[in-house]
Design a protein around this motif. Structure first.
Motif, PDB file in Angstrom:
ATOM      1  N   GLN A  47       1.879  38.746 -25.146  1.00 25.46           N
ATOM      2  CA  GLN A  47       0.393  39.191 -25.727  1.00 25.46           C
ATOM      3  C   GLN A  47       1.162  40.043 -26.947  1.00 25.46           C
ATOM      4  O   GLN A  47       1.937  40.601 -27.175  1.00 25.46           O
ATOM      5  CB  GLN A  47      -0.090  39.997 -24.771  1.00 25.46           C
ATOM      6  N   THR A  48      -0.079  40.199 -27.910  1.00 21.55           N
ATOM      7  CA  THR A  48       0.513  41.105 -29.043  1.00 21.55           C
ATOM      8  C   THR A  48      -0.574  41.984 -29.355  1.00 21.55           C
ATOM      9  O   THR A  48      -2.011  41.972 -28.899  1.00 21.55           O
ATOM     10  CB  THR A  48       0.335  39.979 -30.369  1.00 21.55           C
ATOM     11  N   VAL A  49      -0.327  43.017 -30.037  1.00 20.36           N
ATOM     12  CA  VAL A  49      -1.184  44.032 -30.606  1.00 20.36           C
ATOM     13  C   VAL A  49      -0.962  44.465 -31.949  1.00 20.36           C
ATOM     14  O   VAL A  49       0.315  44.359 -32.441  1.00 20.36           O
ATOM     15  CB  VAL A  49      -0.924  45.479 -29.652  1.00 20.36           C
ATOM     16  N   ALA A  50      -1.985  44.531 -32.651  1.00 23.18           N
ATOM     17  CA  ALA A  50      -1.758  44.997 -34.157  1.00 23.18           C
ATOM     18  C   ALA A  50      -2.532  46.240 -34.296  1.00 23.18           C
ATOM     19  O   ALA A  50      -3.778  46.466 -33.997  1.00 23.18           O
ATOM     20  CB  ALA A  50      -2.637  43.746 -35.236  1.00 23.18           C
ATOM     21  N   ARG A  64      -6.091  45.674 -32.417  1.00 21.71           N
ATOM     22  CA  ARG A  64      -6.561  44.272 -32.133  1.00 21.71           C
ATOM     23  C   ARG A  64      -5.368  43.850 -30.995  1.00 21.71           C
ATOM     24  O   ARG A  64      -4.375  43.598 -31.160  1.00 21.71           O
ATOM     25  CB  ARG A  64      -6.535  43.319 -33.271  1.00 21.71           C
ATOM     26  N   TRP A  65      -5.924  43.218 -29.765  1.00 18.25           N
ATOM     27  CA  TRP A  65      -5.114  42.862 -28.832  1.00 18.25           C
ATOM     28  C   TRP A  65      -5.478  41.351 -28.708  1.00 18.25           C
ATOM     29  O   TRP A  65      -6.618  40.965 -28.455  1.00 18.25           O
ATOM     30  CB  TRP A  65      -5.442  43.401 -27.310  1.00 18.25           C
ATOM     31  N   LYS A 140      -9.146  34.838 -31.178  1.00 16.96           N
ATOM     32  CA  LYS A 140      -9.471  36.151 -32.003  1.00 16.96           C
ATOM     33  C   LYS A 140      -8.814  37.624 -31.399  1.00 16.96           C
ATOM     34  O   LYS A 140      -8.605  38.392 -31.839  1.00 16.96           O
ATOM     35  CB  LYS A 140     -10.684  36.382 -32.840  1.00 16.96           C
ATOM     36  N   GLY A 141      -8.972  37.320 -29.729  1.00 14.76           N
ATOM     37  CA  GLY A 141      -8.700  38.527 -29.149  1.00 14.76           C
ATOM     38  C   GLY A 141      -9.784  39.658 -29.188  1.00 14.76           C
ATOM     39  O   GLY A 141     -10.938  39.380 -29.469  1.00 14.76           O
ATOM     40  N   ALA A 142      -9.530  40.627 -28.770  1.00 16.36           N
ATOM     41  CA  ALA A 142     -10.473  41.950 -28.707  1.00 16.36           C
ATOM     42  C   ALA A 142     -10.049  43.050 -29.588  1.00 16.36           C
ATOM     43  O   ALA A 142      -8.807  43.443 -29.720  1.00 16.36           O
ATOM     44  CB  ALA A 142     -10.412  42.404 -27.258  1.00 16.36           C
ATOM     45  N   ILE A 143     -10.982  43.659 -30.105  1.00 14.66           N
ATOM     46  CA  ILE A 143     -10.845  44.818 -31.167  1.00 14.66           C
ATOM     47  C   ILE A 143     -11.464  45.966 -30.594  1.00 14.66           C
ATOM     48  O   ILE A 143     -12.429  46.195 -30.098  1.00 14.66           O
ATOM     49  CB  ILE A 143     -11.509  44.432 -32.543  1.00 14.66           C
ATOM     50  N   ALA A 173       3.989  44.339 -30.827  1.00 16.33           N
ATOM     51  CA  ALA A 173       3.148  45.323 -31.671  1.00 16.33           C
ATOM     52  C   ALA A 173       3.712  45.331 -33.068  1.00 16.33           C
ATOM     53  O   ALA A 173       4.708  45.347 -33.355  1.00 16.33           O
ATOM     54  CB  ALA A 173       3.096  46.757 -31.024  1.00 16.33           C
ATOM     55  N   THR A 174       2.589  45.427 -33.985  1.00 17.41           N
ATOM     56  CA  THR A 174       2.967  45.469 -35.397  1.00 17.41           C
ATOM     57  C   THR A 174       2.037  46.443 -36.042  1.00 17.41           C
ATOM     58  O   THR A 174       0.782  46.689 -35.512  1.00 17.41           O
ATOM     59  CB  THR A 174       2.556  44.103 -36.307  1.00 17.41           C
ATOM     60  N   GLY A 175       2.595  47.282 -36.860  1.00 17.66           N
ATOM     61  CA  GLY A 175       1.758  48.161 -37.903  1.00 17.66           C
ATOM     62  C   GLY A 175       1.927  48.036 -39.212  1.00 17.66           C
ATOM     63  O   GLY A 175       2.591  47.161 -39.829  1.00 17.66           O
TER      64      GLY A 175
END
Length: 246
Positions: A47-50, A64-65, A140-143, A173-175
């Motif tokens: 899973q990813t997080v931005a 955003r997950w 698109k995931g959830a924001i 995760a990215t930032g």
């Protein structure tokens, strides 16, 4: 006198160590550069997080997950009681259906879960989260927008998504500015610089990767060449010993 056939056999025999070692070198190189299989969690892609800072609202942190795969969403839906228990088989297989993302996204239990598993704080002050209605949860995931007490430059973001289902889950995760982190069980919190983060174009990363690849390839070739030299010297000594004995 040595016959032409005997010379050919000698040349062929001498070439065998080189061919074998070259094949070994190629095998080592292929292993070294074969991408490792995804091992972020037991069920597939990670899973990813931005994490970003709202350009118009400097006090709002946007997270955003995205789930790693549709099966993960179904498993989450079952654990939240949104989907029936029989969607997870006794052997662990998940019965995913294309309506699952919409069913989960419309659930208040999912909204509460997001706000419980993802937290943002600025200093010692927690930031209040608000979930945007997901339009395409699987794509698109959830924001979630977190409003902090004032404009922020650095924040602490905690992510515990799905680790309550299985501790092997991880989140990539990215930032801003190319920042990266991995969330996992036992490592759920990370500090992010959102304002004033240096821009990263990836040039340094690409150059570093190229240097590492060249170094590994060089080491493989040097090792192979050294082995060939040793093999030839050993064979030469054996031939001399045979001639002397004869």
């Amino acid at each position: 006198m040595v016959s032409h056939g005997h010379r050919r056999r000698r040349r062929t025999a001498a070439a065998r160590p080189l061919s074998a070692l070259a094949a070994a070198a190629l095998a080592v190189a292929s292993v070294a550069f074969t991408p490792a299989p995804a091992a972020a969690h037991p069920f597939g892609d990670p899973q990813t997080v931005a994490i970003t800072l709202d350009e118009q609202r400097p006090e709002v942190v946007r997270v955003r997950w995205r789930a790693g795969g549709p099966d993960d969403l179904t498993l989450l839906g079952v654990s939240l009681g949104v989907l029936p228990q029989d969607r997870v088989m006794l052997d662990g297989a998940v019965d995913y259906r294309h309506t699952d993302p919409a069913t989960i996204a419309s659930s208040e239990r999912f909204t509460a879960y997001l706000l419980r598993q993802i937290a943002v704080s600025a200093g010692a002050q927690p930031c209040a989260g608000a979930v945007e209605p997901p339009m395409a949860l699987d794509l698109k995931g959830a924001i979630v927008d977190y409003t902090c007490p004032g404009p922020v430059s650095t924040v602490t973001v905690a992510v515990r998504m799905l680790t309550d289902l299985n501790p092997a889950y991880r989140t990539l995760a990215t930032g801003p500015g190319g920042q990266r982190a991995v969330y996992e069980s036992g490592k759920a919190s990370h500090d992010w610089t959102l304002a004033g983060a240096p821009a990263a174009d990836g040039t340094g990363l690409g150059r570093s990767a190229a240097i590492q690849i060249a170094a590994v390839l060089g080491g493989v070739l040097v090792a192979a060449a050294g082995a060939v030299v040793v093999a030839r010297r050993t064979r030469g000594r054996r031939l001399r010993m045979r001639k002397t004995a004869a």
